[in-house]
Write a protein that holds these residues in place. Structure first.
Motif, PDB file in Angstrom:
ATOM      1  N   MET A 137       0.856  -1.195   0.000  1.00  0.00           N
ATOM      2  CA  MET A 137       0.000   0.000   0.000  1.00  0.00           C
ATOM      3  C   MET A 137       0.888   1.239   0.000  1.00  0.00           C
ATOM      4  O   MET A 137       1.879   1.299   0.717  1.00  0.00           O
ATOM      5  CB  MET A 137      -0.888  -0.019   1.249  1.00  0.00           C
ATOM      6  N   TYR A 138       0.502   2.219  -0.807  1.00  0.00           N
ATOM      7  CA  TYR A 138       1.250   3.479  -0.879  1.00  0.00           C
ATOM      8  C   TYR A 138       0.268   4.636  -0.723  1.00  0.00           C
ATOM      9  O   TYR A 138      -0.787   4.657  -1.362  1.00  0.00           O
ATOM     10  CB  TYR A 138       1.953   3.596  -2.235  1.00  0.00           C
ATOM     11  N   VAL A 139       0.631   5.574   0.126  1.00  0.00           N
ATOM     12  CA  VAL A 139      -0.195   6.770   0.331  1.00  0.00           C
ATOM     13  C   VAL A 139       0.697   8.000   0.181  1.00  0.00           C
ATOM     14  O   VAL A 139       1.800   8.036   0.729  1.00  0.00           O
ATOM     15  CB  VAL A 139      -0.864   6.736   1.732  1.00  0.00           C
ATOM     16  N   CYS A 140       0.207   8.977  -0.579  1.00  0.00           N
ATOM     17  CA  CYS A 140       1.007  10.195  -0.787  1.00  0.00           C
ATOM     18  C   CYS A 140       1.017  11.022   0.500  1.00  0.00           C
ATOM     19  O   CYS A 140      -0.037  11.386   1.018  1.00  0.00           O
ATOM     20  CB  CYS A 140       0.422  11.016  -1.927  1.00  0.00           C
ATOM     21  N   GLY A 141       2.213  11.281   0.969  1.00  0.00           N
ATOM     22  CA  GLY A 141       2.363  12.034   2.217  1.00  0.00           C
ATOM     23  C   GLY A 141       2.491  13.523   1.958  1.00  0.00           C
ATOM     24  O   GLY A 141       2.284  13.991   0.834  1.00  0.00           O
ATOM     25  N   GLU A 191       8.132  11.512  -8.717  1.00  0.00           N
ATOM     26  CA  GLU A 191       8.692  11.125  -7.417  1.00  0.00           C
ATOM     27  C   GLU A 191       7.957   9.901  -6.865  1.00  0.00           C
ATOM     28  O   GLU A 191       8.578   8.917  -6.474  1.00  0.00           O
ATOM     29  CB  GLU A 191       8.568  12.278  -6.411  1.00  0.00           C
ATOM     30  N   CYS A 192       6.627   9.984  -6.849  1.00  0.00           N
ATOM     31  CA  CYS A 192       5.870   8.870  -6.263  1.00  0.00           C
ATOM     32  C   CYS A 192       6.014   7.613  -7.118  1.00  0.00           C
ATOM     33  O   CYS A 192       6.191   6.514  -6.591  1.00  0.00           O
ATOM     34  CB  CYS A 192       4.405   9.249  -6.081  1.00  0.00           C
ATOM     35  N   SER A 193       5.950   7.781  -8.451  1.00  0.00           N
ATOM     36  CA  SER A 193       6.096   6.596  -9.319  1.00  0.00           C
ATOM     37  C   SER A 193       7.422   5.894  -9.050  1.00  0.00           C
ATOM     38  O   SER A 193       7.483   4.663  -8.958  1.00  0.00           O
ATOM     39  CB  SER A 193       6.036   7.009 -10.792  1.00  0.00           C
ATOM     40  N   PRO A 216      -4.186  16.291 -11.053  1.00  0.00           N
ATOM     41  CA  PRO A 216      -3.465  15.483 -12.039  1.00  0.00           C
ATOM     42  C   PRO A 216      -2.526  14.431 -11.421  1.00  0.00           C
ATOM     43  O   PRO A 216      -2.041  13.575 -12.146  1.00  0.00           O
ATOM     44  CB  PRO A 216      -2.616  16.538 -12.762  1.00  0.00           C
ATOM     45  N   HIS A 217      -2.286  14.503 -10.103  1.00  0.00           N
ATOM     46  CA  HIS A 217      -1.170  13.718  -9.562  1.00  0.00           C
ATOM     47  C   HIS A 217      -1.293  12.214  -9.845  1.00  0.00           C
ATOM     48  O   HIS A 217      -0.377  11.606 -10.392  1.00  0.00           O
ATOM     49  CB  HIS A 217      -1.046  13.988  -8.066  1.00  0.00           C
ATOM     50  N   HIS A 218      -2.427  11.633  -9.490  1.00  0.00           N
ATOM     51  CA  HIS A 218      -2.523  10.177  -9.644  1.00  0.00           C
ATOM     52  C   HIS A 218      -2.745   9.763 -11.099  1.00  0.00           C
ATOM     53  O   HIS A 218      -2.278   8.702 -11.523  1.00  0.00           O
ATOM     54  CB  HIS A 218      -3.611   9.620  -8.723  1.00  0.00           C
ATOM     55  N   GLU A 219      -3.459  10.603 -11.839  1.00  0.00           N
ATOM     56  CA  GLU A 219      -3.622  10.320 -13.271  1.00  0.00           C
ATOM     57  C   GLU A 219      -2.228  10.236 -13.916  1.00  0.00           C
ATOM     58  O   GLU A 219      -1.953   9.350 -14.733  1.00  0.00           O
ATOM     59  CB  GLU A 219      -4.437  11.463 -13.903  1.00  0.00           C
ATOM     60  N   ASN A 220      -1.348  11.145 -13.524  1.00  0.00           N
ATOM     61  CA  ASN A 220      -0.006  11.188 -14.108  1.00  0.00           C
ATOM     62  C   ASN A 220       0.868  10.047 -13.614  1.00  0.00           C
ATOM     63  O   ASN A 220       1.615   9.441 -14.388  1.00  0.00           O
ATOM     64  CB  ASN A 220       0.655  12.537 -13.814  1.00  0.00           C
ATOM     65  N   GLU A 221       0.745   9.729 -12.310  1.00  0.00           N
ATOM     66  CA  GLU A 221       1.487   8.569 -11.793  1.00  0.00           C
ATOM     67  C   GLU A 221       1.094   7.306 -12.564  1.00  0.00           C
ATOM     68  O   GLU A 221       1.942   6.498 -12.943  1.00  0.00           O
ATOM     69  CB  GLU A 221       1.140   8.333 -10.322  1.00  0.00           C
ATOM     70  N   LEU A 222      -0.218   7.156 -12.767  1.00  0.00           N
ATOM     71  CA  LEU A 222      -0.728   5.962 -13.450  1.00  0.00           C
ATOM     72  C   LEU A 222      -0.151   5.874 -14.867  1.00  0.00           C
ATOM     73  O   LEU A 222       0.312   4.813 -15.301  1.00  0.00           O
ATOM     74  CB  LEU A 222      -2.269   6.029 -13.482  1.00  0.00           C
TER      75      LEU A 222
HETATM   76 ZN    ZN Z   1       2.044  10.852  -4.799  1.00  0.00          ZN
END
Ligand code: ZN
Ligand code: AMP
Length: 459
Positions: A26-30, A208-210, A233-239
């Motif tokens: 599990m990953y959660v953006c801090g 960074e998160c990816s 956009p953050h998670h759309e872009n990570e995906l």
């Molecule tokens: Zn993130």
């Protein structure tokens, strides 16, 4: 009972089926650590902490990563303002974040990766994206080419025009498409930067998160979480980045997003200015009551914060600890939480329903007469409380505790120190002494050094 969780991507509740039940990920953006975090930022930390506790109960190994974003333009601005390096700002506010959410009984995650420790992994991922035809370098930048990933927009459900407007992306001349977003950008000599094949620069936030997910959890993870504002956009872009860098391997099993904590129905946020820092909230309310208040609404619903929210939460916990206090001489038996409680949590973390069950057990304990029955109910109450991260103190400690006496309002301390420094500069020593006395009243000890006034709490 199967655990079912709402998946933002499929827009429905799904049975949770980890890819590898022997290692759930599990990953959660801090937080971005450039200032005091507010009670809205604490919401995802608390919500995913409950999920972490549930998963740990069911699976032999849960690897939970919650990152620290320690390179960002807002950190750069704070470092420039205070004339220190970015790591001084990041360390200070990461420490404060840990203290604050620790007071809310949030367990440390299994891993807490820092973005600046993963620059080589980010560079590698960016290179992979270029090689696979999903990214291109232009004028010291590297951009992700959105049209190269036809499924872009699936998570947020946005169409192209919304996406361009929503991301507030610059229409820069070097972009092939207006929706293309930055993976790497150049740094001027005054800004933090790292050498790269495209010149000295720094990463975009999304990569960074990816890269941290890839480094610590693998190409595919079971759960990815964060607040609702991160969907786009953050998670759309990570995906897009992770899927394309891994040749199409699925990235996330279940995407989860908590609703906003609001004040007068408006999202609590620094830019609006309607924030209550966790630190400030902890001055008047015990951390456990803040946690109870956060969990009193279902995580996907908005939660409107007011004095009433915290007063109610404190009163409920007073009642529950009162029940435990009455049963202080009963040795609890070793119990599982009652079925109705577990069923509620398994239904997409229905914490309000689970909390109603806790109150029902407490009522039964209040009226129970048989010792064995009391022992069973007390055991259930404690076991249910442990899953929610509450009711684990001795009742006497709960009732005795002044709310987090050791925590002070740091912004107030800093204001008083600045006022004292100013008074001294103006040689107004009686005024300076008055500020020193005010600091002393808060339990703060100061020490004047060449580099400025340092402070700490009295022992
Ligand atoms: Zn993130
Ligand atoms: P930030 O430092 O702004 O990136 O936020 C850190 C985390 O807090 C992210 O998961 C955000 O989605 C979440 N967050 C920020 N503001 C709120 C709010 N008002 N209510 C709930 N979650 C929030």
């Amino acid at each position: 009972m199967p655990l079912s969780l709402y998946n933002t991507l499929s827009r429905r509740k799904e049975a949770f089926k980890p890819a590898d039940p022997s290692r759930v990920t599990m990953y959660v953006c801090g937080p971005t650590v450039y200032g005091y975090t507010h009670i809205g930022n604490a919401r995802p930390a608390v919500v995913f902490d409950v999920l972490f506790r549930m998963l740990r109960d069911r699976y032999p190994l849960v690897v939970y990563a919650r990152n620290i974003t320690d390179v960002d333009d807002k950190i750069n601005a704070a470092a420039t303002r205070d004339n220190v390096s970015i790591d001084v700002i990041a360390k200070k506010f990461a420490d404060i974040w840990h203290e604050d959410i620790g007071a809310l009984n949030v367990l440390p995650p299994s891993i807490e990766p820092h973005a600046t420790d993963h620059i080589p992994q980010m560079l590698r991922m960016i290179e992979d994206l270029i090689v696979r035809g999903h990214a291109y370098a232009a004028e010291g930048h590297v951009l992700f080419n959105v049209p190269s990933y036809p499924r872009y927009g699936a998570l947020s459900g946005r169409n192209r025009d919304d996406m361009i407007a929503g991301a507030r992306v610059e229409v820069a001349p070097y972009k092939k498409d207006p929706a293309d977003f930055v993976l790497w950008k150049p740094s001027t000599p005054g800004l933090p930067g790292w050498d790269s094949p495209w010149g000295r620069g720094r990463p975009g936030w999304h990569i960074e998160c990816s890269a941290m997910i890839d480094a610590h959890l693998g190409e595919t993870i079971d759960i990815h979480g964060g607040g609702h504002d991160l969907i786009f956009p953050h998670h759309e872009n990570e995906l897009a980045q992770s899927t394309c860098a891994h040749g199409g391997t699925p990235f996330v099993g279940i995407w989860m997003h908590n609703g906003f904590l609001t004040m007068n129905r408006e999202k609590m946020s620094k830019s609006v200015g309607n924030i209550i820092s966790s630190r400030e909230a902890l001055r008047s309310t015990p951390g456990e009551a803040l946690r109870w208040a956060i969990l009193s609404a279902h995580y996907r619903q908005p939660l409107d914060w007011s004095d009433d929210t915290t007063t109610q939460a404190k009163r409920t916990l007073d009642r529950l600890y009162g029940t435990l206090d009455q049963a202080a001489d009963i040795e609890e038996s070793d119990e599982e939480p009652p079925e109705a409680f577990t069923v509620a949590l398994e239904d997409d973390l229905n914490t309000p329903a689970a909390m109603a069950e806790i109150s029902a057990i407490a009522r039964a304990l209040n009226t129970a007469t048989e010792t064995a029955e009391k022992a069973r109910l007390k055991g259930q109450l404690l076991a249910a409380g442990a899953l929610l991260g509450v009711l684990q103190q001795k009742p006497s400690d709960w009732f005795a505790a002044a709310p987090k006496a050791k925590l002070v309002d740091v912004s107030e301390v800093e204001r008083l120190i600045a006022a004292r420094t100013q008074a001294r500069a103006e040689k107004n020593f009686s005024e300076a002494d008055r500020f020193r006395a005010a600091l002393d009243n808060l339990g703060v000890v100061i020490e004047d050094r060449a580099e400025g006034t340092k402070w700490r709490m009295k022992e």
